[in-house]
Design an enzyme around this catalytic site. Structure first.
Site, PDB file in Angstrom:
ATOM      1  N   SER A 116       6.106  -6.405  -4.586  1.00  0.00           N
ATOM      2  CA  SER A 116       7.347  -7.371  -4.652  1.00  0.00           C
ATOM      3  C   SER A 116       7.624  -7.374  -6.388  1.00  0.00           C
ATOM      4  CB  SER A 116       7.455  -8.662  -4.298  1.00  0.00           C
ATOM      5  OG  SER A 116       8.492  -9.502  -4.942  1.00  0.00           O
ATOM      6  N   TYR A 146       2.296 -16.716  -3.513  1.00  0.00           N
ATOM      7  CA  TYR A 146       2.793 -15.420  -3.160  1.00  0.00           C
ATOM      8  C   TYR A 146       2.997 -14.519  -4.127  1.00  0.00           C
ATOM      9  CZ  TYR A 146       6.874 -12.342  -1.866  1.00  0.00           C
ATOM     10  OH  TYR A 146       7.367 -11.144  -1.175  1.00  0.00           O
ATOM     11  N   LYS A 159       0.932 -10.589  -3.719  1.00  0.00           N
ATOM     12  CA  LYS A 159       1.849  -9.485  -4.173  1.00  0.00           C
ATOM     13  C   LYS A 159       1.026  -8.770  -5.555  1.00  0.00           C
ATOM     14  CE  LYS A 159       4.507  -9.649  -1.032  1.00  0.00           C
ATOM     15  NZ  LYS A 159       4.666  -8.705   0.237  1.00  0.00           N
TER      16      LYS A 159
END
Length: 317
Positions: free
Chosen positions: A192, A205, A209
């Site tokens: 991401s 998160y 990533k």
């Protein structure tokens, strides 16, 4: 036994010849850096040719919705056999039925929790018996709670890493041996833009990533130790995607930096995989912008982020 002269050389440090050799090796590295930078600029304007995926067996995780569904649809349209995985059997079957209805090559639906290593290995073996060896992996399945770190529960954080990172490991460990045996395969992992720079309300998160980016880089180093290895890797870094995961996007220049559609993310990623590109950001320029700003003072990165005004609000408020 070392001679007196050798002992004396060791005590006095490197010889002039050794020093010259190190200098020449370093100079050669500088020449290579210059060449590789020029090559990267040329590749921006003249990308490598595409390789066909017709006849490949492509595993897509999280195929029941969003980007995963688009991956499955677009690979099928290109002639690949699609192995669709999802924990949601109903949505997964809808994807497969849609592929079949459009007359593309056969697609297969399997229910699999990628965070369960035993289940991953069992399902890979079932796919091998039903269809054949998987030749392209698309590690797409992921979750994205969006609130501050202190508001994340232990269960949420563990689930983020179990699905977004460890699930990738189990899939690669289950499938890569057959790729190495055939000396043919491609692993695509979805990181991401949050795997390139940190963002508030996305601490776990972002960490997951960044981990995807790190393990792909390290795995590439391992594969490069194998002579003439034809197992390729591509890491994808999408900007915000309109799949429902980005519940409260905050975008200052909303008209210029609109959220991406699942279709364009999958299309750009597949194009990069077919061309053998190692890193693909969507939009493409973001990868280069991030590398440029990383070369500047850390506060410069923060200043640019504040100027762009891109962030996510908490999904708990």
């Amino acid at each position: 036994m070392p001679t007196n002269n050798q002992n004396q050389n060791n005590q006095n440090g490197p010889t002039a010849m050794q020093t010259l050799q190190v200098f020449l090796e370093f100079f050669w590295v500088l020449i290579q850096l210059t060449y590789f930078n020029i090559e990267a600029i040329v590749r921006w304007f003249v990308p490598p040719p595409k390789k066909s995926v017709n006849g490949e067996i492509v595993l897509v995780t999280g195929a029941g919705h969003g980007i995963g569904k688009e991956f499955a649809m677009q690979y099928a349209a290109l002639g690949a056999t699609v192995i669709a995985w999802d924990v949601n059997e109903q949505n997964n079957l809808k994807t497969v039925k849609e592929i079949n209805r459009l007359g593309y090559p056969k697609a297969y639906s399997y229910v699999c929790d990628v965070s369960n290593r035993e289940k991953v290995f069992e399902t890979v073996e079932k796919v091998r018996k039903d269809v054949g060896d998987i030749t392209i992996i698309v590690n797409n399945a992921g979750i994205m709670p969006t609130h501050s770190l202190l508001e994340h529960t232990q269960k949420e954080i563990e689930a983020i890493f179990d699905i977004n990172v460890l699930g990738h490991f189990w899939i690669i460990q289950a499938i890569m041996p057959s790729m190495l045996k055939r000396n043919h395969g491609h692993i695509v992992s979805i990181s991401s833009c949050a795997g390139l720079s940190g963002l508030e309300n996305l601490v776990p998160y972002c960490a997951s990533k960044f981990a995807v980016r790190g393990y792909m880089e390290a795995l590439r180093m391992e594969l490069e130790l194998i002579p003439n290895c034809q197992v390729k890797l591509t890491t994808i870094y999408p900007y915000m995607v309109d799949t429902g995961l980005c519940k409260k996007p905050i975008i200052r220049f909303a008209e210029a930096m609109t959220m991406l559609t699942p279709y364009e993310v999958a299309a750009t990623a597949i194009d990069g995989q077919m061309r053998g590109v190692r890193h693909v950001s969507v939009p493409r320029l973001y990868w280069y912008m991030n590398n440029y700003f990383r070369m500047n003072a850390e506060k410069g990165m923060k200043a640019m982020k504040e100027f762009l005004g891109v962030s996510l609000g908490s999904d708990l408020s």
